[in-house]
Write an enzyme that holds these catalytic residues in place. Structure first.
Site, PDB file in Angstrom:
ATOM      1  N   HIS A  19      54.076  32.910  28.512  1.00 40.89           N
ATOM      2  CA  HIS A  19      55.118  33.859  28.599  1.00 40.89           C
ATOM      3  C   HIS A  19      54.445  35.381  28.262  1.00 40.89           C
ATOM      4  O   HIS A  19      53.461  35.557  27.770  1.00 40.89           O
ATOM      5  CB  HIS A  19      56.399  33.934  27.954  1.00 40.89           C
ATOM      6  CG  HIS A  19      56.393  33.992  26.334  1.00 40.89           C
ATOM      7  ND1 HIS A  19      55.380  33.062  25.510  1.00 40.89           N
ATOM      8  CD2 HIS A  19      56.812  34.665  25.539  1.00 40.89           C
ATOM      9  CE1 HIS A  19      55.459  33.320  24.376  1.00 40.89           C
ATOM     10  NE2 HIS A  19      56.345  34.303  24.181  1.00 40.89           N
ATOM     11  N   HIS A  77      55.108  37.807  26.277  1.00 34.30           N
ATOM     12  CA  HIS A  77      54.858  38.696  24.848  1.00 34.30           C
ATOM     13  C   HIS A  77      53.661  38.959  24.523  1.00 34.30           C
ATOM     14  O   HIS A  77      52.757  38.163  24.522  1.00 34.30           O
ATOM     15  CB  HIS A  77      55.721  37.958  23.820  1.00 34.30           C
ATOM     16  CG  HIS A  77      57.173  37.921  23.782  1.00 34.30           C
ATOM     17  ND1 HIS A  77      57.938  36.680  23.337  1.00 34.30           N
ATOM     18  CD2 HIS A  77      58.199  38.635  24.408  1.00 34.30           C
ATOM     19  CE1 HIS A  77      59.213  37.140  23.679  1.00 34.30           C
ATOM     20  NE2 HIS A  77      59.173  38.316  24.336  1.00 34.30           N
ATOM     21  N   ASP A  96      51.644  39.097  21.912  1.00 34.42           N
ATOM     22  CA  ASP A  96      50.761  37.981  21.334  1.00 34.42           C
ATOM     23  C   ASP A  96      50.142  36.910  22.025  1.00 34.42           C
ATOM     24  O   ASP A  96      49.279  36.179  21.306  1.00 34.42           O
ATOM     25  CB  ASP A  96      51.505  37.669  19.953  1.00 34.42           C
ATOM     26  CG  ASP A  96      52.846  36.980  20.185  1.00 34.42           C
ATOM     27  OD1 ASP A  96      53.724  37.371  21.394  1.00 34.42           O
ATOM     28  OD2 ASP A  96      53.315  35.850  19.748  1.00 34.42           O
ATOM     29  N   HIS A  97      50.562  36.744  23.075  1.00 34.43           N
ATOM     30  CA  HIS A  97      50.054  35.507  24.111  1.00 34.43           C
ATOM     31  C   HIS A  97      49.134  36.282  25.185  1.00 34.43           C
ATOM     32  O   HIS A  97      48.831  34.856  25.713  1.00 34.43           O
ATOM     33  CB  HIS A  97      51.338  34.613  24.684  1.00 34.43           C
ATOM     34  CG  HIS A  97      52.060  34.401  23.639  1.00 34.43           C
ATOM     35  ND1 HIS A  97      51.942  32.894  23.194  1.00 34.43           N
ATOM     36  CD2 HIS A  97      52.893  34.839  22.665  1.00 34.43           C
ATOM     37  CE1 HIS A  97      52.732  32.643  22.191  1.00 34.43           C
ATOM     38  NE2 HIS A  97      53.439  33.788  21.869  1.00 34.43           N
ATOM     39  N   HIS A 128      63.183  30.676  25.786  1.00 35.24           N
ATOM     40  CA  HIS A 128      62.398  31.593  24.890  1.00 35.24           C
ATOM     41  C   HIS A 128      63.267  32.978  25.134  1.00 35.24           C
ATOM     42  O   HIS A 128      62.682  33.899  24.833  1.00 35.24           O
ATOM     43  CB  HIS A 128      61.100  31.795  25.035  1.00 35.24           C
ATOM     44  CG  HIS A 128      60.389  32.444  23.921  1.00 35.24           C
ATOM     45  ND1 HIS A 128      60.636  32.461  22.860  1.00 35.24           N
ATOM     46  CD2 HIS A 128      59.469  33.616  23.994  1.00 35.24           C
ATOM     47  CE1 HIS A 128      59.968  33.501  21.866  1.00 35.24           C
ATOM     48  NE2 HIS A 128      59.195  33.959  22.766  1.00 35.24           N
ATOM     49  N   ASP A 134      56.041  29.509  23.177  1.00 34.37           N
ATOM     50  CA  ASP A 134      57.382  29.976  22.151  1.00 34.37           C
ATOM     51  C   ASP A 134      58.506  29.318  22.709  1.00 34.37           C
ATOM     52  O   ASP A 134      58.781  29.544  23.846  1.00 34.37           O
ATOM     53  CB  ASP A 134      57.319  31.412  22.062  1.00 34.37           C
ATOM     54  CG  ASP A 134      56.321  32.280  21.373  1.00 34.37           C
ATOM     55  OD1 ASP A 134      55.259  31.635  20.840  1.00 34.37           O
ATOM     56  OD2 ASP A 134      56.270  33.308  20.991  1.00 34.37           O
ATOM     57  N   HIS A 145      52.183  28.882  15.618  1.00 36.94           N
ATOM     58  CA  HIS A 145      52.871  29.825  15.944  1.00 36.94           C
ATOM     59  C   HIS A 145      53.638  30.505  14.491  1.00 36.94           C
ATOM     60  O   HIS A 145      54.780  30.621  14.687  1.00 36.94           O
ATOM     61  CB  HIS A 145      53.766  30.056  17.090  1.00 36.94           C
ATOM     62  CG  HIS A 145      54.087  31.410  17.611  1.00 36.94           C
ATOM     63  ND1 HIS A 145      55.416  32.033  17.328  1.00 36.94           N
ATOM     64  CD2 HIS A 145      53.708  32.161  18.616  1.00 36.94           C
ATOM     65  CE1 HIS A 145      55.376  33.209  17.875  1.00 36.94           C
ATOM     66  NE2 HIS A 145      54.496  33.117  18.705  1.00 36.94           N
TER      67      HIS A 145
END
Ligand SMILES: [Zn+2]
Ligand SMILES: [Zn+2]
Length: 274
Positions: free
Chosen positions: A28, A30, A32-33, A105, A175, A233
């Protein structure tokens, strides 16, 4: 590679993984990914890579992924094809496939399952000998499904070879709250790698932010009868107390482990483990 956070290439160097990455599967959008993609592509370019590197992401991820590829004045000297995957879509490889499934998520998010092809059935050597098949190339032909002739009699594959044995299945949630699609896809999985951002005292926050608690991840693994559970995570607040989460999960799913950077796991075939 599944997801590519900011520190990814530094950790790849630290743990000597090599840079032979063929594809990155992003769960996804976000930050941090995916923030590590730009730097990793630059490094691969400087290394003189020529093979394409494929990027996969959920529906709607293309514009952001294109941005990550195009960022900076340098030109990347290899192709970076981008493909959005809907839940149910698969990418086929030799010996295995990677399929996307829906995660929960709050944004468009998918998880990935790696499904190994079935292996040939078990070959019954004693039975083959009893049927008069001489050891050697005929064994191989039978094993691969071809009938062979011995002393005027035909011996069939089904007489000496058991049913195909399933390959391994590894599920990565990205996530997500624990949800039905995870429990479904993880049925009997050899490994479930599950979001575990919070502990029990933050259960409410986990729900609000569409993440999982250690116990929630463990219930998903237990309900799916997965063989192994790895928690990942973690929120930074558990950096010094990962054992706490391991205990909460372990109470529901014995043997649950918290991942750490550089963790390497051997996943044996289920029929060899038994
Ligand atoms: Zn997220
Ligand atoms: Zn995240």
């Amino acid at each position: 590679m599944f997801d590519c956070g900011e520190g990814t290439q530094r950790q790849m160097m630290r743990f000597g993984t090599g840079f032979a990455v063929r594809a990155i599967f992003v769960t996804h959008m976000h930050a941090d990914h995916f923030l590590g993609i730009t730097g990793l592509l630059r490094t691969l370019g400087l290394q003189g890579r020529e093979e394409p590197l494929e990027l996969y992401g959920p529906p709607g991820s293309r514009p952001t992924l294109e941005l990550m590829v195009g960022l900076g004045a340098e030109r990347i000297p290899f192709a970076v094809p981008i493909r959005e995957l809907e839940p149910g879509d698969s990418v086929h490889r030799t010996g295995y496939r990677i399929a996307a499934f829906a995660a929960d998520h709050g944004v468009r998010a998918i998880g990935y399952v790696l499904v190994e092809d079935d292996r040939l059935g078990r070959f019954d050597v004693d039975r083959a000998r009893a049927l008069g098949v001489p050891e050697g190339p005929l064994f191989g032909r039978l094993h691969r499904g071809q009938p062979v002739e011995v002393d005027g009699r035909v011996v069939h594959h089904s007489e000496v070879v058991g049913p195909p044995r399933p390959g391994r299945r590894i599920v990565y949630t990205g996530d997500s709250r624990p949800c039905s699609s995870i429990r479904e896809i993880a049925q009997g999985a050899d490994l479930l790698v599950h979001d575990c951002t919070f502990g029990e005292e933050e259960a409410e926050r986990a729900r609000e932010t569409y993440h999982a608690t250690a116990a929630g991840a463990a219930r998903a693994a237990r309900d799916a009868v997965a063989r192994r559970l790895i928690l990942t995570h973690l929120s930074a607040r558990y950096a010094d107390t990962p054992r706490l989460l391991e205990e909460e999960a372990g109470a529901v799913f014995p043997g649950a482990r918290v991942a750490h950077d550089g963790l390497v796991l051997e996943i044996p075939f289920a029929d060899r483990e038994e």
